[in-house]
Enzyme design. Structure first.
Site, mmCIF file in Angstrom:
data_model
loop_
_atom_site.group_PDB
_atom_site.id
_atom_site.type_symbol
_atom_site.label_atom_id
_atom_site.label_comp_id
_atom_site.label_asym_id
_atom_site.label_seq_id
_atom_site.Cartn_x
_atom_site.Cartn_y
_atom_site.Cartn_z
ATOM 1 N N ASN A 80 19.268 -13.478 63.805
ATOM 2 C CA ASN A 80 18.434 -13.564 65.296
ATOM 3 C C ASN A 80 19.192 -12.474 65.755
ATOM 4 O O ASN A 80 19.545 -11.324 67.161
ATOM 5 C CB ASN A 80 18.037 -14.117 65.972
ATOM 6 C CG ASN A 80 16.543 -14.305 65.587
ATOM 7 O OD1 ASN A 80 17.043 -16.040 65.307
ATOM 8 N ND2 ASN A 80 16.006 -13.864 65.094
ATOM 9 N N ILE A 87 22.090 -8.296 69.550
ATOM 10 C CA ILE A 87 21.187 -9.301 69.901
ATOM 11 C C ILE A 87 19.679 -9.228 69.914
ATOM 12 O O ILE A 87 19.267 -8.360 70.468
ATOM 13 C CB ILE A 87 21.549 -9.901 71.475
ATOM 14 C CG1 ILE A 87 23.319 -11.248 71.051
ATOM 15 C CG2 ILE A 87 20.457 -11.341 71.490
ATOM 16 C CD1 ILE A 87 23.017 -11.042 72.524
ATOM 17 N N CYS A 88 18.891 -9.679 69.159
ATOM 18 C CA CYS A 88 17.434 -9.197 68.587
ATOM 19 C C CYS A 88 16.826 -10.954 69.763
ATOM 20 O O CYS A 88 16.598 -11.453 69.095
ATOM 21 C CB CYS A 88 16.809 -9.367 67.411
ATOM 22 S SG CYS A 88 15.183 -9.184 68.214
ATOM 23 N N LEU A 89 16.526 -10.009 71.318
ATOM 24 C CA LEU A 89 15.616 -11.891 71.536
ATOM 25 C C LEU A 89 15.004 -10.678 72.320
ATOM 26 O O LEU A 89 14.871 -10.388 73.494
ATOM 27 C CB LEU A 89 17.153 -12.548 72.524
ATOM 28 C CG LEU A 89 16.478 -13.532 73.546
ATOM 29 C CD1 LEU A 89 15.833 -14.941 72.551
ATOM 30 C CD2 LEU A 89 17.548 -13.744 74.226
#
Lengths: 167, 385
Positions: A80, A87-89
């Site tokens: 992620n 950041i992929c959140l």
């Protein structure tokens, strides 16, 4: 002179210093409360255990109505997290709500170490290895954890001296 | 509440009366994390400060409740009148009683020095002036009854309910019935405090009149009086009942015109701002931001606040906000938040840009990170133990 965003950030700072979640911490730069440095230590029982991961957070005057920008400064291998540290959140994008604070943002990032989510990958290679070739994935993670100690090892002699003096 | 007093209070709450910590956190807004100011409730039963939630619904990413993410329409927000009084009571009175008690305890231990008293006075001045937008001087004086006595902090709170005038009458000259003036922190009989001293002390706000501090014991005795028959006013209850009654009686002030900000002309915008005596300087972007903020503050005050402040004070709040947040920025950069910060802070930092070098940053803040690593390790090991 303080704006609502700055006041809120000071509250966040108070909270993270008084009730610090285990294995992570953050504080604003001395000369700019809108930029914070943070450290997350890889949680126990995960492949990232004891890795030292440095992050930087940048807030806008619209905080907490808008989420901050968060980026890893340390190199990290994770489904992620992009190779460039972004950041992929969901909570940092479309599921952001103004109830989050620095402490909860970092806790969410920390929980991705426990449970990577390969379904919405940022690092496609890492996500595929995580699903199909755990061995190789773990090896790559180990590399990045060891890399995260590098600075620390360089400084170790110095630091040990410091600690002895303190004691 | 000023930050010094606030800090002191947080110390007490965190270290001395942990039971209050829970209560304290319940009364906080989930957006600004401060004690709720003019709380409003959503149809999904979640409560926020009026300004916080309105600002979020207009300028945030979504039209949803920040807590449960259900759809939320601004028009469905309703004031929480009772909670409003509870929070006011907590913010203005309960916190103060605690801080005062802490101050008295300290002074009992050491000889009170004039310097101390003056610095206390300064702190208290701020405290009082904060509360004065809401309270009349006489009301403020009455609540000093709660600050009397030499009990422990917890006793103080429970006593507030039970304190009856007869107890005080039994020992009219004892120090127990004296109360601390919230401004200069000196002890006086309640009656004198209410009827003369508070007004006097307030009228000398900022002039640091030492006359009050130097008042000799003889003088105090002269003005002391033993009749304390007045029952303490449940002023927050009164205020609640009044606001609840009034909310149906008072015609709501006219709402602001609903401007279509996307395709509005600068002239129309200026005309509307001028209608409310607001500044019309700055770019179109500045004008739009100003109008948006005015709308939030205006609605919060005249729709949600059970005891609305005069329009001049709302205007002052806006002008203060304007000076801090709405500096002259060209409209071009308005879409890019990062440019905006860079300009405001005079730093062209953008951690998202490709130009941001992670290794450079890492070595620039090596020391900072090192400290953070130490702390993070410590919190981890304390958990293990």
């Amino acid at each position: 002179m303080s704006t609502p965003a700055k006041r809120r950030l000071m509250r966040d700072f108070k909270r993270i210093t008084s009730d610090c979640p285990p294995g992570l911490t953050a504080s604003p730069l001395n000369d700019n409360v809108m930029v914070w440095n943070a450290v997350i230590i890889g949680p126990e029982g995960t492949a990232y255990e004891d890795g030292i991961f440095k992050l930087v957070l940048q807030f806008s005057e619209e905080y907490p109505n808008k989420p901050p920008d968060v980026r890893f400064v340390s190199k990290i291998y994770h489904p992620n997290f992009y190779n460039d540290g972004k950041i992929c959140l969901d909570i940092l994008q479309n599921r952001w709500t103004p109830t989050y604070d620095v402490s909860s943002i970092l806790t969410s990032i920390q929980s991705l170490f426990n449970d990577p989510n390969p379904e919405s990958p940022a690092n496609v290679e890492a996500a595929n290895l995580y699903k199909d070739n755990k061995m190789l994935y773990l090896e790559k993670v180990k590399e990045c954890v060891e890399l995260s100690w590098q600075d620390d090892i360089e400084d170790d002699d110095e630091e040990d001296d410091d600690e002895e003096e303190e004691e | 509440m000023n930050s010094a007093a606030d800090k002191k209070y947080d110390e007490i709450v965190n270290f001395k009366v942990p039971v209050l910590k829970d209560f304290d956190s319940l009364l906080r807004c989930h957006i600004c994390k401060d004690i709720l100011n003019i709380p409003v409730i959503t149809p999904c039963c979640h409560t926020f400060c009026s300004v916080c939630i309105r600002d979020y619904l207009r300028n945030g990413l979504d039209q949803n409740c920040p807590l449960c993410l259900n759809d939320l329409n601004e028009s469905s927000l309703r004031s929480e009148l009772l909670l409003n009084e509870i929070c006011k009571c907590y913010r203005l009175d309960i916190k103060k009683v605690f801080i005062e008690k802490l101050n008295t305890n300290k002074e009992n231990k050491q000889e009170p020095e004039i310097k101390n008293i003056i610095s206390n006075k300064r702190k208290q001045n701020k405290l009082i002036s904060d509360s004065f937008s809401l309270l009349k001087p006489q009301q403020s004086a009455k609540k000093q009854k709660t600050a009397s006595g030499n009990n422990t902090i917890i006793d103080m709170l429970s006593r507030k309910k039970h304190q009856s005038p007869t107890i005080a009458q039994e020992t009219p000259t004892s120090t127990k019935e004296k109360s601390n003036c919230p401004i200069c922190n000196n002890k006086f009989s309640l009656k004198y405090l209410q009827e003369h001293h508070i007004d006097h002390c307030l009228s000398s706000l900022g002039t640091e009149s030492k006359e009050i501090i130097n008042l000799s014991d003889d003088n105090k005795k002269e003005i002391e009086s033993s009749d304390l028959e007045e029952e303490e006013d449940p002023k927050y209850l009164k205020s609640y009942l009044q606001s609840a009654l009034q909310s149906n009686l008072i015609p709501k002030i006219q709402k602001l015109p609903n401007l279509q900000l996307n395709d509005i002309t600068t002239t129309t915008l200026k005309q509307n701002l001028m209608k409310y005596n607001l500044p019309v300087i700055g770019s179109k972007f500045n004008l739009i931001q100003r109008w948006k903020q005015w709308d939030v503050l205006y609605t919060s005050n005249f729709v949600d606040n059970p005891s609305p402040l005069p329009i001049t004070s709302v205007r002052n709040t806006l002008i203060q906000w304007d000076a801090l947040n709405n500096k002259a920025i060209s409209a071009n950069s308005s879409n890019n938040t990062n440019d905006l910060i860079a300009m405001l802070d005079n730093k062209k930092l953008d951690i998202k840009s490709d130009k941001f070098s992670r290794p450079t940053w890492e070595s620039k803040y090596k020391k900072h990170y090192k400290e953070l690593i130490k702390v993070a390790r410590k919190t981890k090991t304390t958990l293990k133990k």
